[in-house]
Design an enzyme around this catalytic site. Structure first.
Site, PDB file in Angstrom:
ATOM      1  N   GLY A 149       0.828  -1.204   0.000  1.00 23.98           N
ATOM      2  CA  GLY A 149       0.000   0.000   0.000  1.00 23.98           C
ATOM      3  C   GLY A 149       0.858   1.247   0.000  1.00 23.98           C
ATOM      4  O   GLY A 149       1.019   1.899   1.043  1.00 23.98           O
ATOM      5  N   GLU A 179      16.339  -4.301  -4.083  1.00 21.82           N
ATOM      6  CA  GLU A 179      15.277  -5.177  -4.547  1.00 21.82           C
ATOM      7  C   GLU A 179      14.935  -4.943  -6.015  1.00 21.82           C
ATOM      8  O   GLU A 179      14.640  -5.860  -6.759  1.00 21.82           O
ATOM      9  CB  GLU A 179      14.013  -4.991  -3.689  1.00 21.82           C
TER      10      GLU A 179
END
Ligand SMILES: Cc1cc2nc3c(=O)[nH]c(=O)nc-3n(C[C@H](O)[C@H](O)[C@H](O)COP(=O)(O)OP(=O)(O)OC[C@H]3O[C@@H](n4cnc5c(N)ncnc54)[C@H](O)[C@@H]3O)c2cc1C
Length: 389
Positions: free
Chosen positions: A124, A241
């Site tokens: 989110g 990442e």
């Protein structure tokens, strides 16, 4: 640096060859996209076989290996047309952030649940007025005793309807504080006051949503990092990442290219297209693109194993794989859509797969940092160009 570990590769390949359900493979004619429960079972089995949480410590359910093994496993996974993980946010975003900034208790509570597929996570971050520029986000977290209350709205939340947890970025300071005063929370999706509303995608795949928070209570043990530190720590992890997640991509694209060519070979009209100069050249250029994506991955793994920082390399990779895949997906669809009526089952199966790939690829140059934003980062950090007014 030698990135090979032949015995490990053999073990991974043997496990996949004997355990992947045939119907999971999108390059097989009888492919039927598996449902959520089947995906969860399969991913839990992959974890038990050592193929998820490869680099995470054993104390938290991981396998304590290095990025070298992570790369090898991803190459083997990418060679097969397996479904994407239904918990990639848990494994590739929330998990690494918790490893970096979580408390010992949080690591023991959240991480095994991610790997064992007991808890699926969604992300989110984006809001209607804050996507590329997350500093503009308005969802607020205010103190409520020793915990927090969250009010606001998230949008484009992949996997929200199936998730048990949301990795939520919310504002603890004022909007003028920009990146300061942003904090991360692990919000339970069944919290009172939290509502998920589906968004229909052009792929017609379920799972995309808006998420509304109306004074949602978050317990203190579900706050990740200190209120003002969570964001900067998350950004450090995100840079790594962006370069290392879904490391199987280049090998997956190669599987797609092989599938396209073999389906075309089985149809006289499509086979004739493969002989046309312009298609031959564009398919050859696709192979070059794939090799370039591989060429980004391996040095990144070497640099990280060597303890070096990867700088803007994540942006180069994101930009290249997403643009290259979008080009390839458009080419594949252009070729396959020329199949005559009554084409074989193999051609129809390829058409189904590549229609999905084509539609999904439209989003690849938007999510995880849009193309224009990656170009901006490269202009700033690699070329150090002056900024316009
Ligand atoms: C399929 C899909 C899945 C997603 N899943 C998630 C999810 O799970 N969780 C989540 O939080 N978000 C998710 N997103 C949202 C995604 O991260 C945002 O869409 C993305 O960050 C872009 O933000 P935006 O849509 O608000 O567009 P904007 O930021 O408004 O950008 C609009 C356009 O302006 C350009 N632009 C913006 N800033 C600049 C700049 N500085 N210089 C030049 N051009 C600029 C952009 O490149 C783009 O072309 C998903 C999006 C998609 C499409």
């Amino acid at each position: 640096m030698n990135l090979e570990n032949e015995a490990y590769r053999r073990r991974v390949r043997d496990f996949l060859a004997t355990h992947v359900p045939e119907s999971f493979l999108a390059d097989q004619p009888d492919h039927a996209p598996p449902g959520l429960e089947a995906c969860k079972e399969w991913e839990a089995a992959m974890h038990r076989a050592g193929l998820a949480g490869i680099t995470w410590p054993e104390a938290y359910g991981g396998h304590g290996l290095t990025l070298r093994e992570h790369l090898i496993a991803n190459q083997e996974i990418g060679r097969l047309a397996l479904p994407e993980s239904v918990n990639s946010i848990g494994k590739e975003l929330a998990g690494p952030i918790i490893l970096a900034i979580g408390t010992e208790e949080q690591k023991r509570r959240y991480l095994p649940a991610i790997l064992e597929m007991r808890e699926i996570w969604c992300q989110g971050f984006s809001e209607p007025e804050a996507g590329s520029d997350l500093a503009g986000l308005r969802t607020r977290a205010v103190r409520d005793g020793n915990g927090w209350r969250i009010t606001g709205q998230k949008i484009w939340t992949s996997g929200a309807p199936r998730a048990q947890r949301c990795l939520l970025l919310a504002r603890t300071g004022s909007v003028e504080d920009r990146h300061r005063g942003l904090a991360l929370f692990a919000v339970r999706m069944d919290s009172p006051g939290l509502r998920v509303r589906a968004i229909r995608q052009m792929t017609d795949k379920p799972g995309f949503a808006e998420v509304f928070f109306d004074e949602v209570r978050v317990e203190p043990e579900d706050a990740l990092g200190a209120p003002d530190e969570g964001w900067s720590a998350a950004i450090r992890v995100l840079a790594i990442e962006r370069a290392t997640n879904r490391m199987y991509r280049a090998w997956r694209f190669e599987n797609e290219l092989r599938h396209l060519i073999s389906a075309c070979r089985q149809d006289p009209a499509l086979s004739a297209l493969l002989q046309e100069g312009s298609y031959r050249q564009r398919l050859a250029a696709t192979q070059v693109d794939i090799e370039l994506v591989k060429g980004h991955v391996e040095p990144t793994v070497e640099a990280l194993l060597d303890g070096q920082s990867i700088g803007a390399r994540g942006s180069l990779m994101k930009l290249h794989w997403s643009e290259a895949h979008q080009r390839f997906a458009a080419l594949a669809w252009e070729i396959l859509s020329q199949a005559p009526p009554g084409a074989s089952a193999a051609v129809r199966a390829a058409q189904r797969r590549f229609q999905d790939i084509y539609l999904a690829a439209r989003a690849e140059t938007i999510y995880a940092g849009a193309t224009e934003v990656q170009l901006d980062i490269i202009a700033d950090r690699v070329l150090q160009l002056p900024r316009g007014k």
